[in-house]
Write a protein that holds these residues in place. Structure first.
Motif, mmCIF file in Angstrom:
data_model
loop_
_atom_site.group_PDB
_atom_site.id
_atom_site.type_symbol
_atom_site.label_atom_id
_atom_site.label_comp_id
_atom_site.label_asym_id
_atom_site.label_seq_id
_atom_site.Cartn_x
_atom_site.Cartn_y
_atom_site.Cartn_z
ATOM 1 N N PRO A 123 52.163 41.128 40.855
ATOM 2 C CA PRO A 123 52.733 39.799 41.435
ATOM 3 C C PRO A 123 53.929 40.120 42.221
ATOM 4 C CG PRO A 123 53.219 39.746 39.110
ATOM 5 C CD PRO A 123 52.403 40.825 39.584
ATOM 6 N N ASN A 124 54.270 39.909 43.667
ATOM 7 C CA ASN A 124 55.442 40.190 44.260
ATOM 8 C C ASN A 124 55.942 41.459 44.325
ATOM 9 O OD1 ASN A 124 55.456 37.126 45.115
ATOM 10 N ND2 ASN A 124 56.253 36.753 42.955
ATOM 11 N N VAL A 125 55.038 42.443 44.412
ATOM 12 C CA VAL A 125 55.574 43.697 44.251
ATOM 13 C C VAL A 125 55.598 44.176 45.744
ATOM 14 C CG1 VAL A 125 54.866 46.121 43.662
ATOM 15 C CG2 VAL A 125 54.883 44.278 41.946
ATOM 16 N N GLY A 150 42.273 47.825 35.547
ATOM 17 C CA GLY A 150 41.745 46.561 35.836
ATOM 18 C C GLY A 150 41.452 46.267 37.348
ATOM 19 N N THR A 151 40.989 45.136 37.578
ATOM 20 C CA THR A 151 40.644 44.767 39.048
ATOM 21 C C THR A 151 41.909 44.194 39.417
ATOM 22 O OG1 THR A 151 39.836 42.365 38.508
ATOM 23 C CG2 THR A 151 38.399 44.145 38.507
ATOM 24 N N LYS A 152 42.165 44.187 40.825
ATOM 25 C CA LYS A 152 43.401 43.380 41.305
ATOM 26 C C LYS A 152 43.572 42.012 40.841
ATOM 27 C CE LYS A 152 45.831 43.420 45.598
ATOM 28 N NZ LYS A 152 47.188 43.973 45.358
ATOM 29 N N SER A 153 42.496 41.496 40.824
ATOM 30 C CA SER A 153 42.543 39.856 40.612
ATOM 31 C C SER A 153 42.986 39.835 39.243
ATOM 32 C CB SER A 153 41.305 39.146 40.980
ATOM 33 O OG SER A 153 40.293 39.558 40.109
ATOM 34 N N LEU A 154 42.590 40.351 38.170
ATOM 35 C CA LEU A 154 42.707 40.222 36.808
ATOM 36 C C LEU A 154 44.128 40.724 36.430
ATOM 37 C CD1 LEU A 154 39.781 41.650 34.662
ATOM 38 C CD2 LEU A 154 40.955 39.498 34.384
ATOM 39 N N LYS A 157 46.639 38.130 37.730
ATOM 40 C CA LYS A 157 46.528 36.764 37.163
ATOM 41 C C LYS A 157 47.302 36.779 35.790
ATOM 42 C CE LYS A 157 42.493 35.203 38.294
ATOM 43 N NZ LYS A 157 41.013 35.122 38.282
ATOM 44 N N ASN A 158 46.816 38.020 35.029
ATOM 45 C CA ASN A 158 47.593 38.035 33.808
ATOM 46 C C ASN A 158 48.173 39.382 33.504
ATOM 47 O OD1 ASN A 158 48.266 37.647 31.124
ATOM 48 N ND2 ASN A 158 46.581 36.669 30.656
ATOM 49 N N PRO A 159 49.271 39.790 34.221
ATOM 50 C CA PRO A 159 49.834 41.247 34.139
ATOM 51 C C PRO A 159 50.213 41.537 32.766
ATOM 52 C CG PRO A 159 51.378 39.712 35.280
ATOM 53 C CD PRO A 159 49.920 38.998 34.987
ATOM 54 N N GLY A 160 50.688 40.555 31.929
ATOM 55 C CA GLY A 160 51.348 40.718 30.430
ATOM 56 C C GLY A 160 50.211 41.415 29.823
ATOM 57 N N VAL A 161 48.801 41.008 29.842
ATOM 58 C CA VAL A 161 47.690 41.384 29.198
ATOM 59 C C VAL A 161 47.206 42.907 29.771
ATOM 60 C CG1 VAL A 161 45.234 40.843 28.623
ATOM 61 C CG2 VAL A 161 47.392 39.262 28.189
#
Lengths: 200, 200
Positions: A123-125, A150-154, A157-161
């Motif tokens: 996000p916002n990189v 992972g995929t870009k959307s995943l 959506k949940n970078p912490g995971v």
DNA sequence: CGGAGTGGATTC
DNA sequence: GAATCCACTCCG
């Protein structure tokens, strides 16, 4: 009542080239007391608002070494329980946003470009952050640097995971045979150039 | 062919006060390379012919301690066989004849005078030697310092037999009640002076 | 040995 | 006479 005496001033001056500073120093003692010496120097850019980043991770994290107080007061690594590497902070690269590397004269280095095959993620990189991320991974990591899995959307959506802190903020890259061949060509070319330069 | 460069000179200089020395030191590195630093210092008198005395007693003499090599490589005193003090060399004071104490600037201290009540003893013993002898006894000896016990003629005829190496080279001194009283007065006076000096 | 700071010669 | 510049001293 305060008796204010200005003894030293330093400022940039419209007549001077960019970033050169004029400094006025009053002589404080001696028979020439009160006279002014002028000094000119090229200043180093420093916004003041740019506070260098400091460690923000809390110390509740496991530490990379376990301290044993032996007779010689040395520190021993705890090999038994495996490599207790301190967990990397996610998105630590963002703490460096807005900062630019410069040479000793204060001239900022030009921005580097991200190769076309590399896709940033998170996000916002922005590009500068991604480059820092990749460069750090290549310099520091002891593992192969392959990017996130992972995929870009995943990931967004949940970078912490889903973000892998051991990999830079780029989507997974696969080196094709073609990539390898082109890289070999580049190395060969660089070696030829070096050889020629050494002859002269 | 040798390329000789003088990098350091030190010499007395006619313009300087007696015994002061001027030293020129060339800077060898840095942006000020080649510049000269000057140092001025008051030299220490040194005849060169005055070799300090060294121990001349042979090592066949019993030593004051017995060396035991323990694990810690320490030296242990042999208490069991009594105090094995090394015998003092007779007339050791004569090895210091011709030498004078001086301060750190090389200025010799003034000679001290032997008190009138003290009578020196021994062949060819001068006042300076006797003073050294007495001073050493007072500083070092753990016994009362009372002087030699024989008569002057006996002591000088056969010093090897009659001289007591634990006593200084003076005839026996007896402190009379009068001596004690006068010494007490001196101490009282010195204390009064100190008290007054402290008040100011 | 470097650098701040001054004396004094030189230039304007 | 002021401004400028350079050499030099002295201290950390």
């Amino acid at each position: 009542m305060a008796n204010i005496t200005i003894e030293k001033t330093k400022y940039e001056c419209a007549q001077l080239p960019k970033r050169w500073q004029r400094e006025e120093v009053f002589r404080k003692t001696g028979i020439t007391v009160g006279k002014v010496d002028l000094y000119y120097s090229r200043g180093v850019r420093n916004d003041g608002s740019l506070v260098p980043p400091i460690r923000q991770t809390a110390s509740i994290f496991k530490q990379p070494v376990t301290v044993y107080r032996t007779q010689e007061s040395k520190v021993k690594t705890d090999y038994k329980n495996g490599n207790q590497e301190k967990p990397k902070q996610l998105m630590w690269e963002k703490r460096l946003e807005g900062l630019l590397a410069c040479d000793t004269d204060g001239y900022e280095f030009e921005a580097m470009e991200l190769p076309k095959g590399i896709k940033s993620v998170g996000p916002n990189v922005n590009d500068a952050t991604v480059i820092r991320s990749v460069a750090t991974a290549l310099h520091v990591s002891s593992h192969p640097v392959t990017g996130q899995t992972g995929t870009k959307s995943l990931l967004e959506k949940n970078p912490g995971v889903f973000l892998d802190p051991k990999q830079p903020l780029i989507l997974g890259v696969n080196a094709s045979d073609d990539d390898i061949r082109r890289q070999e060509e580049r190395v060969a070319l660089a070696r030829r150039k070096l050889q020629e330069a050494l002859k002269q």
